[in-house]
Design a protein around this motif. Structure first.
Motif, short mmCIF file in Angstrom:
data_model
loop_
_atom_site.label_atom_id
_atom_site.label_comp_id
_atom_site.label_asym_id
_atom_site.label_seq_id
_atom_site.Cartn_x
_atom_site.Cartn_y
_atom_site.Cartn_z
N PRO A 95 48.75 66.97 32.44
CA PRO A 95 47.69 66.01 32.10
C PRO A 95 48.23 64.58 32.13
O PRO A 95 49.33 64.30 31.68
N ARG A 96 47.41 63.71 32.70
CA ARG A 96 47.71 62.28 32.78
C ARG A 96 49.00 61.95 33.53
O ARG A 96 49.60 60.89 33.35
N THR A 97 49.44 62.86 34.38
CA THR A 97 50.61 62.57 35.21
C THR A 97 50.27 61.49 36.23
O THR A 97 49.12 61.33 36.62
N LYS A 98 51.27 60.74 36.66
CA LYS A 98 51.06 59.70 37.65
C LYS A 98 51.34 60.20 39.08
O LYS A 98 51.01 59.53 40.05
N SER A 99 51.96 61.37 39.19
CA SER A 99 52.27 61.93 40.50
C SER A 99 51.21 62.95 40.89
O SER A 99 50.41 63.39 40.06
N GLN A 100 51.22 63.34 42.15
CA GLN A 100 50.27 64.33 42.64
C GLN A 100 50.93 65.70 42.83
O GLN A 100 50.49 66.50 43.64
N ASP A 117 36.93 70.70 45.95
CA ASP A 117 36.38 70.53 47.29
C ASP A 117 37.00 71.54 48.24
O ASP A 117 37.91 72.28 47.87
N ASN A 118 36.49 71.59 49.46
CA ASN A 118 36.94 72.59 50.43
C ASN A 118 38.01 72.05 51.39
O ASN A 118 38.23 72.61 52.46
N ASN A 119 38.67 70.95 51.00
CA ASN A 119 39.74 70.32 51.80
C ASN A 119 39.25 69.73 53.11
O ASN A 119 40.05 69.51 54.03
N ASP A 120 37.95 69.46 53.21
CA ASP A 120 37.39 68.81 54.40
C ASP A 120 36.78 67.46 54.05
O ASP A 120 35.83 67.01 54.70
N CYS A 121 37.31 66.80 53.02
CA CYS A 121 36.75 65.52 52.57
C CYS A 121 37.69 64.35 52.84
O CYS A 121 37.58 63.29 52.19
N GLY A 122 38.62 64.52 53.76
CA GLY A 122 39.55 63.44 54.06
C GLY A 122 40.60 63.87 55.05
O GLY A 122 40.46 64.90 55.74
N GLY A 123 41.68 63.10 55.13
CA GLY A 123 42.76 63.40 56.06
C GLY A 123 43.59 64.59 55.63
O GLY A 123 43.30 65.26 54.64
N ALA A 124 44.66 64.84 56.38
CA ALA A 124 45.52 65.99 56.12
C ALA A 124 46.09 65.93 54.70
O ALA A 124 46.63 64.91 54.28
N GLY A 125 45.93 67.04 53.98
CA GLY A 125 46.48 67.13 52.64
C GLY A 125 45.67 66.47 51.56
O GLY A 125 46.05 66.51 50.38
N VAL A 126 44.53 65.87 51.92
CA VAL A 126 43.71 65.17 50.93
C VAL A 126 42.74 66.14 50.26
O VAL A 126 42.04 66.89 50.93
N SER A 127 42.74 66.13 48.95
CA SER A 127 41.80 66.95 48.19
C SER A 127 41.44 66.24 46.90
O SER A 127 42.30 65.63 46.26
N PHE A 128 40.18 66.33 46.52
CA PHE A 128 39.72 65.76 45.25
C PHE A 128 39.86 66.77 44.10
O PHE A 128 39.57 66.45 42.96
N THR A 129 40.29 67.98 44.40
CA THR A 129 40.34 69.04 43.40
C THR A 129 41.27 68.69 42.24
O THR A 129 42.39 68.22 42.45
N GLY A 130 40.79 68.92 41.03
CA GLY A 130 41.60 68.70 39.84
C GLY A 130 40.76 68.43 38.62
O GLY A 130 39.52 68.42 38.66
N LEU A 131 41.43 68.22 37.50
CA LEU A 131 40.79 67.88 36.23
C LEU A 131 40.89 66.37 36.02
O LEU A 131 41.99 65.82 36.00
N TYR A 132 39.75 65.71 35.85
CA TYR A 132 39.67 64.26 35.73
C TYR A 132 39.42 63.85 34.29
O TYR A 132 38.66 64.50 33.57
N HIS A 133 40.05 62.75 33.89
CA HIS A 133 39.83 62.16 32.57
C HIS A 133 38.88 60.98 32.69
O HIS A 133 38.94 60.22 33.66
N ARG A 134 38.05 60.79 31.68
CA ARG A 134 37.18 59.61 31.66
C ARG A 134 38.02 58.37 31.38
O ARG A 134 38.86 58.37 30.49
N ARG A 135 37.80 57.34 32.16
CA ARG A 135 38.55 56.12 31.97
C ARG A 135 38.11 55.43 30.68
O ARG A 135 36.94 55.33 30.42
#
Length: 241
Positions: free
Chosen positions: A107-112, A223-241
């Motif tokens: 959680p809240r890591t800065k790396s991917q 997401d299904n890994n078709d929303c950007g370039g190679a290796g790009v995915s929006f998948t994950g748990l997001y925190h409210r800013r």
């Protein structure tokens, strides 16, 4: 000279064994845990690590230079040094016997960086999504390593979802973006591309498909890994800013 030839032959044999082992790798082998996958019919689920202060990951057959062929099984030989702790949240993949393939990001890591591997099913408790989120439960600015999502009311019970994601790729960057208007249904926001195509009726391959769920204080995105370039995915748990 004979010793030199024997040395070369041994080196050749070792290289041949390495090539054979690498060629034996099969990402579709059900015994290999390669992380979560996309399923058109089933939203992603989340689980919480329970029961023990530490729960070690369990090896797949390709671990240890392909010497873990019997794994995953509950033996010391299949036990990895890496572990999770009680109350860590994981994204849940498929199961095999008494083990579940999971993906974890601190959680809240800065790396991917993600950790993927088998965990004992008995050490995981399902985390239920929010039963009936209101529009205000969705709206806001949500952050995740490498990117963010903004959700705003769009009128008529719909929401406007916009986001960007960036993934390092050597000396370059791969990026992706989503921009859609969709209406929550059954506690899930699901859309294809810009939201004009019904999620249940995709037009074809290579379409950006996204699902959102509210789980606890977090926003679960997949997401299904078709929303950007190679290796790009929006998948994950997001925190409210």
């Amino acid at each position: 000279m004979r010793a030199a030839w024997l040395g070369l032959l041994n080196l050749f044999a070792l290289n041949l064994l390495a090539v054979s082992a690498a060629s034996a790798y099969d990402a579709t082998d059900p015994a290999n845990c390669t992380g979560i996958g996309w399923d058109d019919a089933r939203p992603l689920t989340v689980a919480r690590v329970t029961g023990q202060p530490r729960v070690n990951f369990v090896k797949s057959p390709y671990d240890d230079d392909f010497k873990a062929a019997s794994c995953p099984v509950p033996t010391e030989a299949c036990r990895k040094k890496s572990y999770l702790v009680s109350d860590d949240w994981v994204l849940v993949g498929r199961t095999r016997g008494n083990f579940t393939c999971v993906t974890y990001q601190p959680p809240r890591t800065k790396s991917q960086t993600w950790a993927r591997g088998w965990l004992p099913r008995a050490a995981l408790a399902p985390v239920a999504p929010m039963a009936a989120p209101t529009l205000s439960d969705w709206t806001g600015s949500w952050v995740h390593p490498g990117g963010q999502l903004t959700i705003k009311a769009a009128g008529g019970g719909r929401l406007r979802i916009e986001g960007d994601q960036v993934v390092p790729a050597g000396r370059d960057l791969n990026n992706g973006s989503i921009a859609a208007t969709a209406q929550p249904k059954g506690g899930v926001i699901a859309f294809v591309e810009d939201g004009t195509t019904p999620f249940e009726q995709p037009n074809g391959a290579d379409e950006c498909r996204v699902r959102l769920q509210r789980i606890g204080a977090l926003l679960l995105v997949e997401d299904n890994n078709d929303c950007g370039g190679a290796g790009v995915s929006f998948t994950g748990l997001y925190h409210r800013r």
